[in-house]
Write a protein that holds these residues in place. Structure first.
Motif, short mmCIF file in Angstrom:
data_model
loop_
_atom_site.label_atom_id
_atom_site.label_comp_id
_atom_site.label_asym_id
_atom_site.label_seq_id
_atom_site.Cartn_x
_atom_site.Cartn_y
_atom_site.Cartn_z
N PHE A 13 0.85 -1.19 0.00
CA PHE A 13 0.00 0.00 0.00
C PHE A 13 0.88 1.25 0.00
CE2 PHE A 13 -2.91 -3.07 1.83
CZ PHE A 13 -4.17 -2.68 1.38
N LEU A 14 0.43 2.27 -0.70
CA LEU A 14 0.96 3.62 -0.53
C LEU A 14 0.03 4.33 0.44
CD1 LEU A 14 2.68 6.14 -1.19
CD2 LEU A 14 1.13 6.54 -3.13
N ILE A 15 0.57 4.73 1.58
CA ILE A 15 -0.20 5.46 2.59
C ILE A 15 0.38 6.87 2.66
CG2 ILE A 15 -0.80 5.60 5.04
CD1 ILE A 15 -0.44 2.54 5.17
N GLN A 16 -0.50 7.84 2.60
CA GLN A 16 -0.09 9.23 2.75
C GLN A 16 -0.76 9.79 4.00
OE1 GLN A 16 -1.22 10.54 -1.32
NE2 GLN A 16 0.98 10.78 -1.67
N LEU A 17 0.06 10.19 4.97
CA LEU A 17 -0.45 10.61 6.27
C LEU A 17 0.51 11.63 6.85
CD1 LEU A 17 -2.87 9.82 8.12
CD2 LEU A 17 -1.34 8.23 9.27
N ASN A 64 4.69 13.85 13.20
CA ASN A 64 3.50 13.68 14.04
C ASN A 64 2.97 12.25 14.01
OD1 ASN A 64 3.34 16.36 14.97
ND2 ASN A 64 2.36 16.99 13.06
N LEU A 65 3.77 11.33 13.52
CA LEU A 65 3.34 9.94 13.47
C LEU A 65 3.95 9.14 14.61
CD1 LEU A 65 3.59 8.99 9.67
CD2 LEU A 65 1.64 9.93 10.93
N LYS A 66 3.14 8.22 15.15
CA LYS A 66 3.64 7.21 16.07
C LYS A 66 3.52 5.87 15.37
CE LYS A 66 2.90 5.19 20.66
NZ LYS A 66 2.04 5.18 21.87
N ILE A 67 4.62 5.16 15.25
CA ILE A 67 4.68 3.92 14.49
C ILE A 67 5.02 2.79 15.46
CG2 ILE A 67 5.80 2.71 12.58
CD1 ILE A 67 6.47 5.49 11.42
N SER A 68 4.12 1.81 15.59
CA SER A 68 4.29 0.75 16.59
C SER A 68 4.27 -0.62 15.90
CB SER A 68 3.17 0.81 17.63
OG SER A 68 3.12 2.08 18.24
N TRP A 106 2.08 -3.32 11.69
CA TRP A 106 2.47 -1.95 12.07
C TRP A 106 1.23 -1.10 12.28
CZ3 TRP A 106 7.35 -0.69 13.28
CH2 TRP A 106 8.37 -1.55 12.85
N MET A 107 1.18 -0.45 13.43
CA MET A 107 0.13 0.53 13.73
C MET A 107 0.72 1.92 13.48
SD MET A 107 -3.07 0.56 14.82
CE MET A 107 -3.24 -0.92 15.84
N ILE A 108 0.07 2.65 12.58
CA ILE A 108 0.54 3.99 12.22
C ILE A 108 -0.51 4.98 12.70
CG2 ILE A 108 1.30 5.48 10.33
CD1 ILE A 108 1.82 2.87 8.72
N GLU A 109 -0.14 5.84 13.64
CA GLU A 109 -1.08 6.77 14.23
C GLU A 109 -0.64 8.21 13.96
OE1 GLU A 109 -2.45 5.10 18.37
OE2 GLU A 109 -0.31 4.64 18.08
N GLU A 110 -1.56 9.03 13.52
CA GLU A 110 -1.31 10.45 13.32
C GLU A 110 -1.81 11.16 14.57
OE1 GLU A 110 -0.61 14.21 12.20
OE2 GLU A 110 -2.66 13.61 12.65
N THR A 111 -0.90 11.75 15.33
CA THR A 111 -1.25 12.20 16.68
C THR A 111 -2.12 13.45 16.69
OG1 THR A 111 0.87 13.40 16.77
CG2 THR A 111 0.81 11.17 17.70
N SER A 112 -2.02 14.31 15.69
CA SER A 112 -2.80 15.54 15.72
C SER A 112 -4.26 15.32 15.32
CB SER A 112 -2.16 16.60 14.81
OG SER A 112 -2.13 16.15 13.46
N GLN A 170 -5.63 12.12 15.22
CA GLN A 170 -6.07 10.86 15.84
C GLN A 170 -6.45 9.80 14.80
OE1 GLN A 170 -5.64 10.63 19.25
NE2 GLN A 170 -4.81 12.66 18.92
N GLN A 171 -5.99 9.95 13.57
CA GLN A 171 -6.21 8.91 12.57
C GLN A 171 -5.24 7.76 12.82
OE1 GLN A 171 -8.50 8.53 10.44
NE2 GLN A 171 -9.30 10.52 9.82
N SER A 172 -5.72 6.52 12.65
CA SER A 172 -4.84 5.36 12.82
C SER A 172 -5.09 4.34 11.72
CB SER A 172 -5.07 4.71 14.19
OG SER A 172 -6.41 4.29 14.34
N ILE A 173 -4.00 3.78 11.22
CA ILE A 173 -4.05 2.77 10.17
C ILE A 173 -3.25 1.57 10.67
CG2 ILE A 173 -3.45 2.21 7.79
CD1 ILE A 173 -3.64 5.22 7.18
N TYR A 174 -3.90 0.43 10.73
CA TYR A 174 -3.26 -0.80 11.20
C TYR A 174 -2.99 -1.70 10.00
CZ TYR A 174 -3.07 -5.43 13.57
OH TYR A 174 -2.74 -6.69 14.00
#
Length: 325
Positions: free
Chosen positions: A81-85, A177-181, A204-210, A212-216
């Motif tokens: 996937f191409l993810i833009q965040l 502004n991303l948290k990557i877990s 991988w959990m990708i969270e945009e902190t400002s 609150q969007q999250s993509i797992y």
């Protein structure tokens, strides 16, 4: 969750590399007899491979290349996937390979690798060749940071990719502004004869902190209790990129590859908002076909009486634009 064992690799030495395990020590080992049984079963099956997953009619190549503002998810095929965040370009398991072993790719990638924007982040779920293809990685534009499971960093550094961060389950990292877990999955890995499970696997959990969007990005997995634990740790998951293919025969594949019905069950365990299926239709890694996997997914979705708005099936090369609200 990380255990090391000693085993004899050669007559004169001992290999001290770590060997990674699944939760509850679930194993994916199969005997030669089981493998022979699968091959015998495969010869008796007749599958229609003339019908494949369609390509998107309109591909937003130029828009994606220029985009640094809107959030989007574009399915390139298989687990890519191409993810833009947060203004960053992220690619998951970048594989444009035409072959996996002796099997030719069934569907073309949704975007040519030359049409991608410059990459900022690459996340790798595990080391199997249909998820980690260095020939594709070499063709990526940009100077991305690579987030990889523990045990894979040396392969990247050896090839000159020094911006590589290695992760164990539940490790988290910040990038703008991303948290990557890195989160658990139930799988296994091997790239050569003697390196089985010497690197880890996961999602991988990708969270945009400002916003609150999250993509797992689930990666490659069988159904396991870890989905419930992930839901407990990440209590608001917006988008789940969930595998649904390579499950047949299920007696052979169930510990490694989730079937469509269990994928729906996992989605419900996660208490997530949107289900986007992946890992079907590109390579014939097992006996099921892409349309079969998708048909079973639709049937189970209806039987569970889930909202149609929660299921977003992308054509290959299709883009889902994410509303910031």
């Amino acid at each position: 969750m990380i255990r090391s064992t000693k085993y004899l690799n050669c007559w004169w030495g001992i290999d001290l590399r770590k060997r990674y395990e699944n939760l509850d020590r679930v194993e994916n080992n199969h005997s030669f007899k089981a493998l022979s049984q699968w091959r015998k079963e495969r010869r008796s099956k007749v599958k229609n491979l003339s019908i494949q997953i369609p390509q998107a009619e309109e591909k937003e190549i130029e828009t994606l290349q220029l985009n640094r503002e809107k959030a989007s998810i574009t399915w390139i095929g298989h687990s890519t996937f191409l993810i833009q965040l947060d203004g960053l370009n992220i690619i998951t398991d970048p594989v444009w390979a035409k072959w996996q072993g002796t099997d030719k790719r069934l569907t073309n990638p949704g975007l040519a690798i030359e049409d991608l924007p410059e990459m900022d982040i690459v996340v790798i779920s595990h080391g199997h060749y249909d998820h980690l293809d260095f020939r594709s990685i070499r063709r990526l534009r940009g100077n991305p940071t690579y987030y990889v499971p523990h045990g894979l960093k040396s392969l990247f550094v050896k090839r000159g990719y020094h911006k590589t961060i290695e992760a164990n389950w539940w490790d988290s990292f910040n990038n703008q502004n991303l948290k990557i877990s890195f989160v658990p999955a139930q799988h296994w890995t091997r790239r050569s004869l003697f390196d089985t499970n010497t690197s880890h696997w996961g999602g991988w959990m990708i969270e945009e902190t400002s916003t609150q969007q999250s993509i797992y990005f689930v990666g490659d997995t069988g159904y396991f209790r870890g989905f419930k634990e992930i839901a407990e740790r990440f209590n608001s998951i917006n988008f789940v990129l969930m595998p649904i293919g390579a499950y047949e025969p299920e007696w052979f594949m169930k510990n490694s590859h989730i079937n469509p019905e269990d994928a729906v069950k996992a989605f419900r365990d996660l208490n997530a908002s949107i289900f986007i299926p992946m890992h079907y239709g590109a390579y014939r890694l097992a006996d099921d076909t892409g349309p079969e996997a998708l048909g079973r997914l639709y049937k189970e979705w209806e039987q569970q009486k889930l909202s149609k708005e929660q299921l977003r099936v992308l054509n290959i090369g299709g883009t889902l634009w994410i509303d910031a609200d």
